[in-house]
Scaffold this active site. Structure first.
Site, PDB file in Angstrom:
ATOM      1  N   GLU A 101    -102.424  18.280  27.819  1.00 45.57           N
ATOM      2  CA  GLU A 101    -102.465  18.227  26.342  1.00 45.57           C
ATOM      3  C   GLU A 101    -102.638  16.778  25.911  1.00 45.57           C
ATOM      4  O   GLU A 101    -102.141  15.861  26.575  1.00 45.57           O
ATOM      5  CB  GLU A 101    -101.147  18.759  25.775  1.00 45.57           C
ATOM      6  CG  GLU A 101    -101.220  20.014  24.956  1.00 45.57           C
ATOM      7  CD  GLU A 101    -102.126  20.023  23.741  1.00 45.57           C
ATOM      8  OE1 GLU A 101    -103.155  19.327  23.692  1.00 45.57           O
ATOM      9  OE2 GLU A 101    -101.799  20.767  22.816  1.00 45.57           O
ATOM     10  N   ASP A 102    -103.313  16.577  24.799  1.00 42.08           N
ATOM     11  CA  ASP A 102    -103.422  15.226  24.253  1.00 42.08           C
ATOM     12  C   ASP A 102    -102.084  14.772  23.677  1.00 42.08           C
ATOM     13  O   ASP A 102    -101.595  13.694  23.984  1.00 42.08           O
ATOM     14  CB  ASP A 102    -104.535  15.158  23.181  1.00 42.08           C
ATOM     15  CG  ASP A 102    -104.409  16.235  22.103  1.00 42.08           C
ATOM     16  OD1 ASP A 102    -103.531  17.117  22.201  1.00 42.08           O
ATOM     17  OD2 ASP A 102    -105.202  16.191  21.148  1.00 42.08           O
ATOM     18  N   ASP A 105     -96.660  17.484  19.298  1.00 38.94           N
ATOM     19  CA  ASP A 105     -96.117  17.087  17.998  1.00 38.94           C
ATOM     20  C   ASP A 105     -94.927  18.012  17.694  1.00 38.94           C
ATOM     21  O   ASP A 105     -93.827  17.771  18.183  1.00 38.94           O
ATOM     22  CB  ASP A 105     -97.256  17.188  16.971  1.00 38.94           C
ATOM     23  CG  ASP A 105     -96.872  16.755  15.576  1.00 38.94           C
ATOM     24  OD1 ASP A 105     -95.847  16.083  15.416  1.00 38.94           O
ATOM     25  OD2 ASP A 105     -97.603  17.092  14.626  1.00 38.94           O
ATOM     26  N   PHE A 154     -99.064   9.732  12.457  1.00 38.27           N
ATOM     27  CA  PHE A 154    -100.355  10.284  12.870  1.00 38.27           C
ATOM     28  C   PHE A 154    -101.169   9.247  13.645  1.00 38.27           C
ATOM     29  O   PHE A 154    -101.235   8.088  13.262  1.00 38.27           O
ATOM     30  CB  PHE A 154    -101.135  10.752  11.643  1.00 38.27           C
ATOM     31  CG  PHE A 154    -102.256  11.679  11.992  1.00 38.27           C
ATOM     32  CD1 PHE A 154    -102.014  13.004  12.306  1.00 38.27           C
ATOM     33  CD2 PHE A 154    -103.563  11.212  12.038  1.00 38.27           C
ATOM     34  CE1 PHE A 154    -103.054  13.858  12.647  1.00 38.27           C
ATOM     35  CE2 PHE A 154    -104.613  12.057  12.382  1.00 38.27           C
ATOM     36  CZ  PHE A 154    -104.350  13.383  12.678  1.00 38.27           C
ATOM     37  N   ARG A 167    -112.399  10.326  17.532  1.00 39.95           N
ATOM     38  CA  ARG A 167    -112.202  10.724  18.929  1.00 39.95           C
ATOM     39  C   ARG A 167    -112.805   9.742  19.921  1.00 39.95           C
ATOM     40  O   ARG A 167    -112.357   9.631  21.053  1.00 39.95           O
ATOM     41  CB  ARG A 167    -112.855  12.090  19.192  1.00 39.95           C
ATOM     42  CG  ARG A 167    -112.191  13.251  18.497  1.00 39.95           C
ATOM     43  CD  ARG A 167    -112.665  14.560  19.133  1.00 39.95           C
ATOM     44  NE  ARG A 167    -112.461  15.719  18.275  1.00 39.95           N
ATOM     45  CZ  ARG A 167    -111.336  16.417  18.212  1.00 39.95           C
ATOM     46  NH1 ARG A 167    -110.297  16.063  18.927  1.00 39.95           N
ATOM     47  NH2 ARG A 167    -111.242  17.465  17.419  1.00 39.95           N
TER      48      ARG A 167
HETATM   49  P1  IMP Z   1     -98.172  20.838  17.743  1.00 36.18           P
HETATM   50  O1  IMP Z   1     -98.466  22.292  17.880  1.00 36.18           O
HETATM   51  O2  IMP Z   1     -97.503  20.524  16.442  1.00 36.18           O
HETATM   52  O3  IMP Z   1     -97.392  20.274  18.914  1.00 36.18           O
HETATM   53  O4  IMP Z   1     -99.539  20.068  17.650  1.00 36.18           O
HETATM   54  C1  IMP Z   1    -100.340  19.982  18.737  1.00 36.18           C
HETATM   55  C2  IMP Z   1    -101.775  19.637  18.405  1.00 36.18           C
HETATM   56  O5  IMP Z   1    -101.945  19.072  17.101  1.00 36.18           O
HETATM   57  C3  IMP Z   1    -102.248  18.572  19.357  1.00 36.18           C
HETATM   58  O6  IMP Z   1    -102.776  19.138  20.521  1.00 36.18           O
HETATM   59  C4  IMP Z   1    -103.278  17.818  18.552  1.00 36.18           C
HETATM   60  O7  IMP Z   1    -104.537  18.422  18.709  1.00 36.18           O
HETATM   61  C5  IMP Z   1    -102.797  17.952  17.132  1.00 36.18           C
HETATM   62  N1  IMP Z   1    -102.048  16.735  16.713  1.00 36.18           N
HETATM   63  C6  IMP Z   1    -100.705  16.579  16.600  1.00 36.18           C
HETATM   64  N2  IMP Z   1    -100.369  15.354  16.215  1.00 36.18           N
HETATM   65  C7  IMP Z   1    -101.532  14.683  16.085  1.00 36.18           C
HETATM   66  C8  IMP Z   1    -101.840  13.310  15.725  1.00 36.18           C
HETATM   67  O8  IMP Z   1    -100.988  12.450  15.453  1.00 36.18           O
HETATM   68  N3  IMP Z   1    -103.173  12.998  15.722  1.00 36.18           N
HETATM   69  C9  IMP Z   1    -104.156  13.894  16.021  1.00 36.18           C
HETATM   70  N4  IMP Z   1    -103.905  15.159  16.369  1.00 36.18           N
HETATM   71  C10 IMP Z   1    -102.606  15.554  16.397  1.00 36.18           C
HETATM   72 MG    MG Z   2    -104.776  19.372  20.998  1.00 35.68          MG
END
Ligand code: IMP
Ligand code: MG
Length: 176
Positions: A101-102, A105, A154, A167
């Site tokens: 995963e990148d 969050d 962010f 990106r």
């Molecule tokens: P989560 O489900 O809230 O954990 O969010 C996961 C996904 O949201 C990540 O795989 C990212 O693609 C996107 N995401 C969350 N935070 C960021 C950020 O700070 N910048 C860009 N994409 C984000």
């Molecule tokens: Mg993602």
């Protein structure tokens, strides 16, 4: 030098060298831990494509890679809805799977997706996330490999976007 993407200003947060060094370290750990095994890397698109590619290049063990697409984000806010648009075609049964995963969050994306993976009965399942926002994570997840724990702000760059842009940056930038 701050940069502007859409309506926001971003400052550099992690340099290319810092990112590359950490990715190499994670790969070396995986090389050690998976010696004699053949892990299946599953990279979650779009955000993880650069991390996955760089990490994969540093893997010296026998390994495979596959890609899936999940999304819960629009702009700077999670929509809360996890959508799978490219399905899981790799055979997971009995495999040692490592999810790439990148960023984690809230954790919702992975938390909702893991049971679907577990249905396929992999031999083992680990998670590698380049970035983790511990203050934002609300869903219980065990992250096995984390590149950097970062504040709840962010970020863009190195595969991560703000509404499609940013990106291609080699560094990671944080919103001002
Ligand atoms: P989560 O489900 O809230 O954990 O969010 C996961 C996904 O949201 C990540 O795989 C990212 O693609 C996107 N995401 C969350 N935070 C960021 C950020 O700070 N910048 C860009 N994409 C984000
Ligand atoms: Mg993602």
């Amino acid at each position: 030098m701050p940069i502007k993407v859409h309506d926001k200003t971003f400052d550099i947060y992690l340099s290319e060298a810092e990112i590359q060094q950490r990715v190499k370290e994670i790969a070396e750990t995986i090389n050690k831990e998976y010696q004699g095994k053949r892990p299946l890397i599953i990279a979650i698109l779009n955000g993880s494509f650069m991390f996955a590619a760089d990490l994969f290049k540093h893997l010296t063990i026998d390994t495979e890679i596959s890609f899936i697409k999940l999304a819960s984000y629009k702009g700077m806010k999670s929509t809360g809805n996890v959508v799978t648009s490219i399905g899981l075609d790799a055979e997971l049964y009995g495999k040692d799977v490592i999810i790439i995963e990148d960023i984690v969050d809230t954790g919702k994306t992975l938390y909702n997706f893991l049971p679907k993976l577990k249905d396929h009965h992999p031999a083992s399942l680990k998670i590698a996330a380049l970035l983790h926002k511990p203050e934002a994570t609300k869903f219980p997840l065990t992250l096995d490999y984390v590149g950097f724990s970062i504040p709840d702000k962010f970020v863009i760059g190195y595969g991560l976007d703000y509404d499609g842009r940013g990106r291609n940056l080699k560094e990671i930038y944080q919103v001002v």
